[in-house]
Design a protein around this motif. Structure first.
Motif, PDB file in Angstrom:
ATOM      1  N   LEU A  19     -14.147   0.992  -4.574  1.00  0.00           N
ATOM      2  CA  LEU A  19     -12.578   1.206  -3.788  1.00  0.00           C
ATOM      3  C   LEU A  19     -11.861  -0.162  -3.956  1.00  0.00           C
ATOM      4  N   ILE A  20     -12.650  -1.304  -3.758  1.00  0.00           N
ATOM      5  CA  ILE A  20     -11.828  -2.507  -3.814  1.00  0.00           C
ATOM      6  C   ILE A  20     -11.309  -2.929  -5.385  1.00  0.00           C
ATOM      7  N   LYS A  21     -12.252  -2.433  -6.295  1.00  0.00           N
ATOM      8  CA  LYS A  21     -11.937  -2.581  -7.801  1.00  0.00           C
ATOM      9  C   LYS A  21     -10.734  -1.974  -8.283  1.00  0.00           C
ATOM     10  N   TYR A  22     -10.827  -0.587  -8.093  1.00  0.00           N
ATOM     11  CA  TYR A  22      -9.942   0.500  -8.502  1.00  0.00           C
ATOM     12  C   TYR A  22      -8.871   0.803  -7.630  1.00  0.00           C
ATOM     13  N   GLU A  23      -9.056   0.854  -6.419  1.00  0.00           N
ATOM     14  CA  GLU A  23      -8.068   0.991  -5.255  1.00  0.00           C
ATOM     15  C   GLU A  23      -7.761   2.457  -5.002  1.00  0.00           C
ATOM     16  N   GLU A  77      -8.237   5.897  -0.876  1.00  0.00           N
ATOM     17  CA  GLU A  77      -7.519   5.176  -1.690  1.00  0.00           C
ATOM     18  C   GLU A  77      -7.097   4.179  -0.614  1.00  0.00           C
ATOM     19  N   LEU A  78      -6.663   2.960  -1.264  1.00  0.00           N
ATOM     20  CA  LEU A  78      -6.038   1.719  -0.540  1.00  0.00           C
ATOM     21  C   LEU A  78      -4.572   1.941  -0.389  1.00  0.00           C
ATOM     22  N   ARG A  79      -3.995   1.702   0.731  1.00  0.00           N
ATOM     23  CA  ARG A  79      -2.485   1.816   0.601  1.00  0.00           C
ATOM     24  C   ARG A  79      -1.752   0.870  -0.099  1.00  0.00           C
TER      25      ARG A  79
END
Length: 181
Positions: free
Chosen positions: A45-49, A135-137
């Protein structure tokens, strides 16, 4: 009058509700395998968002990502415990720099959750497991929420409107020619 210490400042507050029941994330390797899977999810998640996965794992990993970003925002990269947490949850160590140099400044002024969880359609009718998109906003991808598909400025509505105008002009010409005869 009670004499209890105010401990709210010791732990960052998460901006979404965490359920009371434990999630069913079985793994043949036991609890260690379960945490390894969650570490891979947090790293991805941190890598691809934005990632797509099973709903239970997405919901579980969401809390760990929220906590990680919250602690990074609050204490920064010089805090020993925050770096230990980042080192534990992020398997690809170059992503620790992304956490502190890209994500922390992006979410510095956020008062809401930094992640978004969407329910995704199932792969095929016989699949009983719910899928999700986590996803990350503020990521670079287009939004999964379509606000209103009927707005005028969308390309299909502009094209239909112009085609409708051309059709009406042709009809008006035909009516005018019939009246002139």
């Amino acid at each position: 009058m009670t004499h209890q210490a105010n401990v709210k400042h010791l732990v960052s507050k998460l901006n979404f509700k965490i359920g009371d029941k434990a999630r069913r994330l079985s793994n043949p390797d036991g609890p260690a395998g379960r945490f390894r899977k969650l570490q891979k999810t947090v790293t991805a998640l941190i890598k691809y968002e934005r990632i797509e996965l099973k709903y239970n794992r997405a919901d579980e990993a969401r809390g760990y990502v929220e906590r990680l970003i919250s602690e990074a925002r609050r204490f920064g990269p010089t805090h020993k415990d925050t770096m230990e947490i980042a080192d534990y949850w992020i398997l690809e160590k170059q992503l620790v720099h992304k956490l502190f140099k890209v994500l922390v400044p992006r979410y510095e002024d956020y008062t809401q959750s930094v992640t978004k969880l969407y329910k995704a359609p199932r792969d095929y009718p016989g699949d009983y497991r719910a899928r999700a998109v986590l996803e990350l906003r503020g990521n670079i991808y287009p939004s999964l929420n379509m606000q209103n598909p009927n707005t005028y400025s969308m390309i299909h509505n502009v094209l239909l409107s112009e085609a409708r105008k051309e059709y009406r002009l042709e009809k008006y010409k035909q009516v005018a020619e019939n009246l002139a005869q």
